[in-house]
Design an enzyme around this catalytic site. Structure first.
Site, PDB file in Angstrom:
ATOM      1  CG  ASP A 129      -2.125  -0.945   0.981  1.00 35.20           C
ATOM      2  OD1 ASP A 129      -2.577  -1.066  -0.162  1.00 35.20           O
ATOM      3  OD2 ASP A 129      -2.558  -1.557   1.965  1.00 35.20           O
ATOM      4  CG  ASP A 169      -6.758  -4.132  -3.359  1.00 31.98           C
ATOM      5  OD1 ASP A 169      -7.087  -5.179  -3.948  1.00 31.98           O
ATOM      6  OD2 ASP A 169      -7.285  -3.761  -2.319  1.00 31.98           O
TER       7      ASP A 169
HETATM    8  N1  GLY Z   1      -7.791  -3.264   0.267  1.00 33.38           N
HETATM    9  C1  GLY Z   1      -8.083  -2.021  -0.278  1.00 33.38           C
HETATM   10  C2  GLY Z   1      -9.517  -1.841  -0.563  1.00 33.38           C
HETATM   11  O1  GLY Z   1     -10.320  -1.971   0.356  1.00 33.38           O
HETATM   12  O2  GLY Z   1      -9.882  -1.598  -1.674  1.00 33.38           O
END
Ligand code: GLY
Length: 411
Positions: free
Chosen positions: A128, A189
């Protein structure tokens, strides 16, 4: 007047009335981008006011994350590598500054961004880092050219690249979850975090960063999608041999379902990969993952949190996915043939129009832009709430639409 003349006049009048009525019903006023951006600016001002302490100061180390349904105030989370959303609030302040030119907003954008920048000096937590650093410092650098931001962005990209596993050909999403998933886990993601790597390779970083981003996109294209181009949330690989083990979910309804935000990340992610490579394979793929999403949308263009939740139409929506896709389509519409371009542009505008209606706007209820996003439904977290990344991609989409309407490049 003769009776016949009166009758004729009445019939004629009635016809005009009918035609006008039909025209009125069919008329859908266009989204007023300026008004919507002004709405966002007013919400930013309200939130900044609420975030100030008694001395009028804001603690930038505590960052707005969500407003639960039963609350009117932003719930704050510490800015740290474990908190994946820390980059979005500074990011949306940068967009608001870009549109409003308000130097007070600029001051707060810098304040939050400087806090988030500290994450780069902490031990790498997970993939992230791209969301965290690119949405905040990336926008800050785009608007100010601040050399300090550039250095931090480059350091973040180097750090993120440490999660790349050459045997698999993807970036590891969650190092902490290798045992839980039984292997190297990549999530959809992560496609969003490639933009930082592409950016770094073009802005003084190692060209290898571009190459691993491309390889990640290729491997993901191969294993992370079903035959209908809907995606799994998670793909698990053997971390030594690179063999694909299985596709499954973490935040979706089931391993076989189409989780709305996961698909939105795919649409946005492959659009970026095409922008950065101009490789037609990625454009074709971006279109395919888009078309299955558009085909399955409900009438108002805002998806239920998972397209396969059997409780639909009672299931909660996910406005955040609609914001991500609305923004992505404004870019993707610039890469395709005229007919497809018009279709994608129209879809994006319909999404934004729907989001800008009282059905989705938070209006006076709180200082977010939008209600009705869903974060992690299986964990019972952030269901039907205001969530910061919905607001981030909403103001990004509106900014892109404004540029498009002014004849400028959307990116
Ligand atoms: N894991 C990132 C989202 O909730 O999209």
């Amino acid at each position: 007047m003769k009776r016949k003349t009166i009758l004729k006049a009445a019939v004629f009048g009635g016809m005009i009335f009918l035609v006008a009525g039909v025209a009125m019903a069919a008329y859908r006023p266009a989204l007023n981008t300026g008004e919507e951006l002004a709405y966002c600016d007013s919400k930013v001002k309200r939130a900044l006011g609420e975030l100030k302490d008694a001395d009028g100061e804001i603690d930038y180390s505590m960052i707005p994350r969500n407003i639960p349904k039963d609350s009117a105030r932003w719930a704050l989370r510490p800015s740290c590598p474990e908190e994946w959303c820390s980059g979005f609030y500074p990011g949306l302040l940068w967009y608001d500054y870009e549109n409003s030119g308000d130097r007070e907003v600029l001051r707060h954008a810098k304040g939050y961004t400087d806090e988030v920048a500290k994450i780069v000096d902490k031990p790498l937590f997970d993939h992230d880092l791209g969301f965290l650093i690119y949405c905040s410092l990336g926008n800050g650098y785009r608007l100010t050219g601040d050399e300090g931001y550039r250095q931090k962005l480059l350091a973040a990209a180097d750090s993120l690249s440490q999660l790349y596993n050459p045997a698999v050909g993807t970036i590891l999403a969650w190092p902490r979850n290798i045992d839980m998933f039984g292997g190297h886990n990549t999530i959809m993601d992560t496609m969003m975090n490639l933009e930082l790597l592409f950016w770094a390779a073009k802005n003084g970083g190692n060209p290898y960063l571009h190459d691993i981003a491309v390889k990640h996109a290729e491997t993901t294209m191969k294993h992370h999608f079903r035959p209908d181009y809907s995606c799994y949330h998670v793909a698990v690989y053997n971390q030594t041999t690179g063999k694909f083990i299985r596709g499954c979910t973490h935040q979706g309804y089931s391993d076989a379902s189409m989780w709305a935000r996961g698909q939105s990340w795919a649409i946005y992610g492959y659009t970026v990969v095409y922008r950065e490579t101009r490789d037609k394979r990625f454009l074709d793929f971006a279109r395919k993952v888009t078309d299955i999403y558009l085909k399955r949308l409900p009438e108002d263009m805002v998806p239920y949190w998972d397209f396969d939740d059997p409780r639909i139409p009672e299931a909660p929506r996910d406005a955040s996915a609609a914001c991500v896709v609305a923004s992505a389509l404004l870019e993707l519409s610039g890469y395709v043939d005229a007919e497809t371009s018009a279709r994608y542009l129209e879809a994006s505008k319909r999404m934004l129009k729907s989001l800008a209606s009282d059905r989705y706007k938070s209006n006076a209820a709180n200082s977010s832009f939008l209600n009705h996003s869903t974060g992690h439904h299986p964990a019972g977290s952030e269901i039907d709430a205001s969530i910061v990344y919905a607001d981030y991609y909403y103001i990004e989409a509106l900014t892109r639409l404004k540029r498009h309407d002014n004849g400028l490049a959307v990116i």
